[in-house]
Design an enzyme around this catalytic site. Structure first.
Site, PDB file in Angstrom:
ATOM      1  CD  GLU A 277      -1.458  -0.400   4.141  1.00  0.00           C
ATOM      2  OE1 GLU A 277      -2.029   0.096   5.014  1.00  0.00           O
ATOM      3  OE2 GLU A 277      -0.133  -0.303   4.116  1.00  0.00           O
ATOM      4  CE  LYS A 337      -2.627  -1.204  10.130  1.00  0.00           C
ATOM      5  NZ  LYS A 337      -1.982  -0.256   9.459  1.00  0.00           N
ATOM      6  CB  CYS A 393       1.299  -1.060   7.046  1.00  0.00           C
ATOM      7  SG  CYS A 393       2.222   0.482   7.063  1.00  0.00           S
TER       8      CYS A 393
END
Length: 535
Positions: A277, A337, A393
């Site tokens: 990321e 995301k 994440c």
């Protein structure tokens, strides 16, 4: 036990539970801590249970989430910790009321724990499932049970085990008290230790504690070669990416160095290369320089590359993305995301929260959530197909996001993360532990890659290989099995939580009904006194 001692016991339990998570990794602390909570909350009623649970929750979350305030100060850290502790307070209140007659109820305690932990994982603003009980059990027999019912099932078993130990302790103290009474009363024969009442809960707790050893975690399957690149950043902190070009350059340099080892015959050629990321926070689709550098790197690799980046879209917003680049084709796929982090990547109800802090406007543009699970499909040189399920994440902590990736066809999982904003703290080890549990739960290998560490290759039995150090430039490389088998946890999905919720609601309804019946039978002259005692 007097109320002060109960509060103290709840505080001790919260502190003890900290030890079950990285970087302490004393997994047995979890059932012991839950046992102390079950003991401390038994018979206290709803109001005292709430207070006891709140204090115990703070004792757990404040130190374990300390990484959340390392660069932003104590207010966000303490606010997050307090919010999470409120769910422990809810557990204390529910269980305190269910056990108000004064005896440990193991099943009730375990159901309360699963339901409140599930609630914490969903609310508010999508929840914060970090620090679920299961996520500290990657190296324990309890952790292996995740393949049977996911993280909720592991939490249920640990809570049940702890409450059984509390029941045994209660029976032991009661037996000692009875023996003292018998000795004091010379006319009464000495009572015998009720061995069955002690042995049965202890034996049941031990069985639960080792049952996971019988659960197989297969790692067979065709393999593919993966290369994860940890490029590092110029410096840790909130402005880690103030030199965005330097971060991109770091990942390019580390990748080309790894490719040099391949060309020299010192390492096998990768089938898929993964950057973390924020490896390119310069929009790699709109910035010609960044795009050119990435395409040159892909051409040098001669293999596909997954890039973690930010896109300046849609207008007025930002997207946190994984982008698939292929030699000769450029960008061929993307994943956005799905669960941006509230108060970090977007500000919910911005006008309301601005009344409490002007710092909400530090997030000038909100991140938008992606529409669907991401699975990148890549064919290896040997003809195998890699179907890489994506998570960015904190998404690794959300049960549905990880399960959706597998149900969409993933035969390997890729977790891209950036831990630069948390410095040298336990946040990165905690996240790696979650990826290890996910590997076991879903029966998939995991390529876990961070900008700054810890990065690792994880096999489906939860074993982390080549774990890197924090804030060093490194790569992880090797063969991982590609698996299509469907675990029990995937098949049952959220069912364990809904079954637990239904069982708890039934238990609450029956307890409420029996309580009303008991009050109706109490003589009017003594009813008020008994109500005061129950409170």
């Amino acid at each position: 036990m007097n109320p002060v001692r109960r509060l103290l016991l709840s505080l001790i339990a919260g502190g003890l539970l900290c030890l079950a998570f990285p970087t302490f990794d004393v997994w047995v602390a979890a059932p012991l801590a839950l046992g102390l909570w079950a003991w401390a909350w038994t018979g206290v009623g709803g109001r005292r249970g709430f207070l006891s649970g709140l204090l115990g929750g703070l004792a757990f979350f404040v130190p374990t989430l300390s990484w959340s305030g390392i660069y932003v100060g104590s207010v966000p850290w303490l606010a997050l910790s307090t919010l999470q502790a409120l769910f422990i307070a809810l557990a204390g209140s529910l269980y305190g009321w269910l056990s108000r007659r004064g005896s440990v109820r193991p099943l009730a305690f375990a159901l309360v724990w699963v339901v409140t932990e599930g609630f914490r994982a969903r609310a508010p603003y999508g929840g914060f499932p970090w620090l679920k009980l299961a996520f500290g059990q990657a190296d324990s027999p309890f952790g292996r049970l995740v393949v049977l019912g996911g993280a909720p099932f592991v939490g249920f078993v640990i809570a049940l085990c702890g409450a059984l130990l509390a029941l045994a302790a209660e029976q032991a103290l009661r037996a000692v008290s009875d023996r003292r009474t018998s000795v004091a009363d010379a006319s009464s024969p000495p009572s015998r230790m009720p061995s069955r009442r002690l042995v049965l809960p202890v034996a049941a707790a031990l069985v639960l504690g080792i049952a996971g050893l019988a659960v197989p975690l297969p790692t067979d399957g065709p393999t593919a070669q993966f290369l994860g690149v940890q490029g590092n950043v110029p410096h840790p902190g909130l402005d880690f990416n103030s030199e965005r070009r330097a971060v991109l350059d770091n990942h390019i340099a580390a990748t080309l160095k790894a490719q040099g080892d391949v060309e020299a015959g010192r390492a096998p050629a990768p089938d898929l290369v993964v950057w973390p990321e924020n490896a390119s926070d310069i929009d790699p689709l709109r910035n010609a320089d960044a795009k050119s550098l990435i395409l040159e790197t892909v051409d040098a690799l001669k293999r596909p590359l997954i890039v973690g980046g930010l896109l300046e879209e849609p207008v007025g917003f930002v997207s946190n993305v994984s982008l698939l680049f292929e030699p000769g084709k450029g960008n061929t796929d993307r994943y956005v995301k799905r669960h941006p982090v509230p108060f970090a990547e977007y500000i919910p109800n911005r006008d309301f929260w601005r009344n409490f802090s002007k710092e909400v406007d530090l997030v000038q543009r909100d991140f938008v959530p992606g529409p669907a699970p991401g699975v990148f499909r890549v064919t290896t040189a040997s003809g195998q197909q890699i179907r890489a399920g994506l998570a960015i994440c904190f998404e690794v902590a959300y049960d549905d996001i990880m399960r959706d990736a597998v149900q969409s066809g993933a035969n390997v999982l890729v977790v891209q993360t950036n831990n630069a904003t948390f410095g040298f703290t336990a946040e990165s080890p905690q996240q790696l532990a979650i990826s290890r549990v996910r590997a076991m739960e879903l029966g998939r290998s995991v390529v876990h890659v961070s900008t700054v560490g810890q990065s690792a290759l994880i096999t489906p039995d939860g074993t982390a290989h080549q774990v890197t150090s924090l804030f060093t430039q490194a790569v992880v490389r090797g063969a991982l099995p590609l698996r299509d088998a469907t675990t029990v946890a995937i098949r049952v999905g959220e069912a364990p939580e809904w079954v637990a919720a239904a069982a708890l609601l039934t238990m609450l309804a029956l307890s409420l009904r029996s309580g009303r019946g008991a009050r109706a039978r109490v003589p009017k002259t003594t009813k008020d006194e008994d109500d005061d005692d129950a409170a």
